[in-house]
Scaffold this active site. Structure first.
Site, PDB file in Angstrom:
ATOM      1  N   GLY A  46       0.770  -1.238   0.000  1.00  0.00           N
ATOM      2  CA  GLY A  46       0.000   0.000   0.000  1.00  0.00           C
ATOM      3  C   GLY A  46       0.802   1.291   0.000  1.00  0.00           C
ATOM      4  CD  GLU A 100       1.728   0.828   6.884  1.00  0.00           C
ATOM      5  OE1 GLU A 100       1.862   0.677   5.665  1.00  0.00           O
ATOM      6  OE2 GLU A 100       1.504  -0.130   7.660  1.00  0.00           O
ATOM      7  CG  ASP A 101      -1.062   1.703   3.503  1.00  0.00           C
ATOM      8  OD1 ASP A 101      -0.723   1.423   4.682  1.00  0.00           O
ATOM      9  OD2 ASP A 101      -1.677   0.895   2.786  1.00  0.00           O
ATOM     10  CG  ASP A 104      -6.953   0.402  11.290  1.00  0.00           C
ATOM     11  OD1 ASP A 104      -7.732   1.336  11.500  1.00  0.00           O
ATOM     12  OD2 ASP A 104      -7.322  -0.785  11.208  1.00  0.00           O
ATOM     13  CE  LYS A 132      -9.405   4.038   8.543  1.00  0.00           C
ATOM     14  NZ  LYS A 132      -9.857   2.642   8.256  1.00  0.00           N
ATOM     15  CG  PHE A 153     -12.175   0.070   4.383  1.00  0.00           C
ATOM     16  CD1 PHE A 153     -11.313  -0.606   5.235  1.00  0.00           C
ATOM     17  CD2 PHE A 153     -12.026  -0.086   3.001  1.00  0.00           C
ATOM     18  CE1 PHE A 153     -10.325  -1.437   4.722  1.00  0.00           C
ATOM     19  CE2 PHE A 153     -11.037  -0.916   2.487  1.00  0.00           C
ATOM     20  CZ  PHE A 153     -10.188  -1.594   3.351  1.00  0.00           C
ATOM     21  CG  ASP A 160      -6.104  -3.689  -0.757  1.00  0.00           C
ATOM     22  OD1 ASP A 160      -5.548  -3.231   0.271  1.00  0.00           O
ATOM     23  OD2 ASP A 160      -6.511  -4.855  -0.839  1.00  0.00           O
ATOM     24  NE  ARG A 166      -2.875  -3.323  -3.446  1.00  0.00           N
ATOM     25  CZ  ARG A 166      -2.736  -3.456  -2.135  1.00  0.00           C
ATOM     26  NH1 ARG A 166      -2.450  -2.411  -1.393  1.00  0.00           N
ATOM     27  NH2 ARG A 166      -2.886  -4.638  -1.567  1.00  0.00           N
TER      28      ARG A 166
END
Ligand code: IMP
Length: 180
Positions: A46, A100-101, A104, A132, A153, A160, A166
């Site tokens: 990601g 990192e994308d 979470d 988040k 989400f 993705d 993506r």
């Protein structure tokens, strides 16, 4: 043109590029004082579009490498990870910037940070495109954050749903019917 499966755009391509410029400037300043430039370690898959944009704005002789990790099934709460692809770079004594994308729960990054420290990295900092904060389960220090997003989400810009979306150049939320 908006993808037909997207309900709304949360963050546009222009906003992402502009934020990458700011992050790149900050990173260049912070690491510019060091003897050696950092090694950027991007977590597959990601973070690839974010890495590609970010490095254009870092004014240092950086290198980058990739890791692919997955959580051990059934032991999610422990944050144990399995390495699918390890680094090719010998990192002892290096300053690492993990890319990192989205952060979470924070479990993946916390586990990878510990792993890299154990391999002898001098410092391990984190840059993430999205965070988040409301979903956090473990306390993980994130030095550079692109945007904070609500507990929804998201897809696009590397992220993705079922390996799709993506390639979207923005970050968006899918229409409800896509999940049905
Ligand atoms: P963590 O260990 O719970 O912080 O997991 C972070 C990883 O979960 C990210 O690298 C993504 O692969 C995935 N993830 C978490 N939230 C989302 C989302 O909203 N869209 C797409 N992937 C997500």
């Amino acid at each position: 043109m908006l993808n037909k499966d997207i309900k709304k755009v949360l963050i546009s391509q222009e906003e992402i590029v502009s934020r990458c410029e700011e992050l790149g400037k900050q990173i260049s300043e912070d690491y510019g004082k060091n003897e050696q430039p950092p090694l950027l370690v991007a977590l597959l898959r990601g973070s690839v579009p974010f890495l590609a944009e970010l490095i254009k704005h870092i004014d240092l002789n950086i290198q980058y490498d990739f890791m692919d990790v997955t959580s051990y099934a059934g032991t999610k709460s422990t944050g144990d990870i399995r390495i699918l692809k390890d680094l090719d770079t010998y990192i002892e004594g290096m300053d690492i910037l993990l890319v990192e994308d989205i952060v979470d729960t924070g479990r993946t990054l916390e586990a990878v940070r510990t792993l890299l420290k154990n391999k002898g990295a001098k410092t391990v900092r984190i840059v993430t495109l999205l965070s988040k904060p409301s979903r956090r389960e473990v306390e993980v220090q994130v030095e550079y954050t692109g945007f904070e997003v609500p507990d929804e989400f998201v897809v696009g810009y590397g992220m993705d749903y079922d390996q799709k979306y993506r390639g979207l150049p923005y970050i968006g939320v899918l229409k409800d019917e896509i999940y049905q």
